[in-house]
Design an enzyme around this catalytic site. Structure first.
Site, short mmCIF file in Angstrom:
data_model
loop_
_atom_site.label_atom_id
_atom_site.label_comp_id
_atom_site.label_asym_id
_atom_site.label_seq_id
_atom_site.Cartn_x
_atom_site.Cartn_y
_atom_site.Cartn_z
N VAL A 170 5.26 12.80 0.44
CA VAL A 170 6.42 12.95 -0.03
C VAL A 170 6.86 14.57 -0.74
CG1 VAL A 170 7.96 11.99 -1.97
CG2 VAL A 170 6.26 10.64 -0.81
N ASP A 216 3.51 -4.22 -4.18
CA ASP A 216 2.67 -3.01 -4.83
C ASP A 216 3.14 -2.66 -6.03
OD1 ASP A 216 0.75 -1.17 -4.85
OD2 ASP A 216 1.60 0.21 -3.70
#
Length: 771
Positions: free
Chosen positions: A496, A605
């Site tokens: 990212v 998650d």
């Protein structure tokens, strides 16, 4: 930039603005011809106006259509003034080689300059040492001449002549030992009074015809004679005795007592003395005996060298031709306790210290591996002995590099030999003190290296000349219209980066699939994450703006950039975590999941790292749920993205059924993770840690009463505790079935435990100041 050049460049640019890319390039080349400055200026303007950007509508091969994809073609090599220049500077590899080569050359040059300066300092110091030795030599000779003259004057005094005549008469008389001792004692006391009056350390008289002591004041008292009376002269002094017989006044440099005389008492075999001697003549000019004086080398002899000492380590000392120190060491207090003087056996270094190299700093506790008789002489002593053996008439010199002295310390030293008296002098100083000024040069050199390293780093990371344009185009080619700024995170599949829209200057977050795992399965999973996330519109869910594939085949998607903190970091800073804040955050996470579950999506998650807390636009503690990379679509019976033996997610927050059967997943796995998350926020411990503590304490199963005692905080309301415990049941059928049930409890609790905007605002202000 001069105005004519800019005007000409603008004129060329105006001609090509409406032309296709390739035709524009050809025309630019024609217009600029061999004018490299004009070509560079036109190229800069051409890039700034983004004349090469084209919108691409081609679908991604074997993938779902991208929402938007920017195709940017690189400028051809026709824009490069020099192909070799471009090829070299447009790549970081060659720039790195250049940077390291330059740095290496500078280091070599710096070390050469440093070594040269060091040699200059050492050579200068050696010249100073030689000059200091010459001065000390002159002072020594003046002292010797002065002591000789003083002894000669005393020897010519009638008092001494009469005393010697009386002494000779006693030797000629037939007396008993007692009678002889009484007469000698009277003469001894007279000699002792003369010694004190004339300021000698000791006086004595040698026999005219026999090389032995007739009378001495050493160890003599008013009632006892000296133990050195009748002592025969030793081999070391015999040659000097012959000089006396030739009528000369002599000086004997420090001589060991065992060499000065035979049968020296045991107590004196570890000492040495300087001896002056001169004939005593009667009124007729006939020699009737020899008067001598004794000076201990630790006294006046060593003081001559002490005058030349300076700094904390400079030292001058004397040595004989056998490499023994014959003056007192400046460091006698330091070396007394060491093995150099047999750990305090001797009180002086004179004749008790050989000038050997121990191989290490004895004063710091170094113990040589070999016995002392295997130690070599120090380098300066070896140099002296080499010249004495050659008899080459070289009586001074120096060692042009640092060496270890008798203490084992690195020193710089020079030497001078006095052939007329057969002893020498050595001047030494610790290398550390000699080179003390080198730290100034090292500091300057270090700063210079730092500046050069920074400049080389900038060279390595900069896009100089045409390479600057190549890099910008390459970045656009990779990520369409988004320019990467910095990497802010990394996971198992992707990276990212914080990025910026090239035109809107809008900060965004770009997630890219790692090249080394960009297979069919990973790309399919990435596309699924984008597709699912883009369908979710709740304010507590991260927004997806765009996605695409670069010409190099790197898949990416663009989402909103959250300038905030992950929940795990907030928990570490805000301990204990307030009940009110816990309820507020859990509620917002539930809101996000409620929308996902209603659309038959399961996050799978839920963990603190995937929950971002921000305060943008005055919305303090606004929650964003991130990373839908493990989202499961409940409408699909079998997913290609989930293979046997591969279980995505974080085990510490994972529902047990996911471990047993990765294909058997529904919304209740998120319910379990929510419960584990709530327990972690309230206790600061993972669920498995809480269970382990209770099991070790004697509780055995989850069905035992300790379930209600996992949270030991007394301020936690029962309703919150109960709903969280219901979320983490191992059996999915007994677990909370829908996230709406949790929301109802949290909204009810929120009225009693409100986390107000002011509370959140106060915390963020504190974080911004002290965080």
């Amino acid at each position: 930039m001069n105005q004519p050049l800019h005007e000409r460049a603008s004129a060329v640019l105006a001609k090509v603005m409406d032309l296709p890319s390739e035709k524009a390039k050809q025309l630019i080349l024609q217009e600029c011809a061999d004018d490299s400055a004009l070509l560079q200026e036109v190229m800069t303007l051409f890039n700034e106006f983004s004349l090469e950007q084209e919108q691409s509508t081609e679908p991604t091969p074997n993938k779902t259509e991208t929402a938007s994809k920017i195709k940017v073609q690189k400028l051809d090599s026709i824009f490069v003034k020099s192909k070799a220049h471009y090829d070299f500077f447009s790549k970081k590899g060659p720039r790195m080689v250049l940077a390291f080569t330059v740095l290496l050359l500078l280091i070599v040059l710096g070390e050469f300059v440093r070594s040269s300066i060091k040699r200059v300092i050492i050579n200068s110091e050696l010249e100073e040492k030689v000059a200091l030795l010459e001065t000390t030599r002159q002072v020594m000779l003046d002292w010797i001449d002065f002591e000789k003259e003083r002894l000669q004057r005393v020897a010519q005094d009638d008092f001494v002549i009469t005393l010697v005549q009386n002494l000779n008469n006693i030797s000629d008389q037939d007396l008993t030992p007692t009678e002889r001792d009484q007469l000698l004692l009277s003469l001894s006391n007279k000699l002792r009074r003369l010694e004190k009056t004339a300021n000698f350390e000791y006086l004595g008289i040698l026999h005219l015809d026999v090389p032995e002591v007739q009378l001495s004041t050493v160890m003599a008292t008013d009632s006892t004679l000296s133990i050195f009376n009748d002592l025969k002269v030793g081999e070391g002094f015999y040659a000097h005795y012959n000089e006396l017989k030739r009528g000369e006044t002599i000086f004997v440099p420090p001589l060991h007592d065992r060499e000065a005389g035979y049968d020296v008492p045991e107590d004196f075999k570890g000492s040495a003395n300087c001896i002056f001697g001169t004939p005593v003549k009667n009124d007729q000019g006939q020699t009737i005996a020899y008067l001598y004086s004794i000076s201990m080398p630790q006294n006046q002899f060593s003081k001559i060298f002490n005058i030349a000492h300076h700094g904390r380590s400079s030292e001058i000392y004397a040595l004989d031709n056998e490499g023994r120190m014959v003056s007192e060491s400046r460091f006698i207090k330091d070396i007394k306790p060491t093995l150099l003087l047999d750990s305090g056996k001797y009180h002086t270094a004179v004749y008790n210290l050989e000038l050997l190299n121990p191989g290490g700093n004895i004063l710091e506790g170094y113990v040589p591996d070999v016995p002392r008789f295997q130690w070599p002489f120090t380098e300066v002593v070896q140099d002296i002995q080499a010249h004495l053996i050659k008899r080459d008439s070289v009586f001074s010199g120096g060692i042009h590099s640092a060496y270890r002295d008798y203490r084992g310390i690195m020193v710089v030293g020079a030497w001078l030999w006095l052939p007329e008296y057969d002893f020498g002098m050595i001047a030494e100083e610790d290398e550390e003190e000699v080179l003390s000024m080198m730290w100034h040069f090292d500091l300057i050199l270090g700063v210079f290296y730092l500046i050069i390293a920074v400049l080389l780093y900038l060279l390595y990371n900069s896009n100089i000349d045409l390479a600057r344009f190549s890099k910008k185009i390459h970045q656009l080619d990779q990520l369409g219209q988004y320019r990467l700024i910095e990497k802010i995170g990394e996971g198992g599949f992707g990276e990212v980066h914080k990025a910026e829209h090239s035109l809107l200057r809008l900060p965004v977050a770009v997630k890219m699939l790692k090249k080394n795992i960009a297979d069919q399965e990973a790309i399919a999973r990435f596309e699924k994450e984008v597709a699912i996330t883009s369908m979710l519109k709740h304010p507590n869910t991260i927004n997806v703006f765009d996605f695409g594939t670069t010409e190099q085949g790197v898949f990416y998607y663009v989402m909103e950039f959250i300038d905030g903190l992950p929940l795990d970091k907030v928990l570490k800073m805000h301990e204990p975590f307030p009940i009110e804040r816990c309820i507020s955050i859990l509620k917002q996470v539930c809101y996000s999941l409620q929308e996902a579950h209603q659309m038959n999506f399961v996050h799978r998650d839920i963990k603190p790292m995937n929950i971002m807390i921000s305060q943008l636009g005055g919305a303090y503690d606004h929650v964003k749920l991130l990373d839908f990379g493990l989202v499961k679509d409940l409408d699909v019976a079998t997913e290609l993205q989930t293979q046997a033996g591969k279980i995505g997610g974080t085990p510490l927050f994972m529902a047990p059924e996911r471990i047993r059967d990765p294909f058997n997943n529904d919304a209740r796995v998120d319910i379990y993770s929510l419960g584990a998350l709530g327990l972690y926020m309230l206790s600061g411990k993972y669920l498995v840690e809480l269970i382990s503590q209770k099991v070790f304490a004697g509780d055995q199963t989850m069905n035992a009463d300790y379930r209600n005692r996992l949270i030991e905080r007394e301020d936690v309301p029962e309703d919150l505790k109960n709903i969280l415990m219901e979320c983490v049941r191992f059996d999915p059928e007994k677990r909370v079935q829908h996230v709406e049930q949790i929301i109802m409890v949290l909204e009810t609790l929120e009225r009693e435990y409100p986390w107000s905007r002011t509370d959140a605002q106060n915390w963020w202000k504190t974080y911004e100041v002290y965080g």
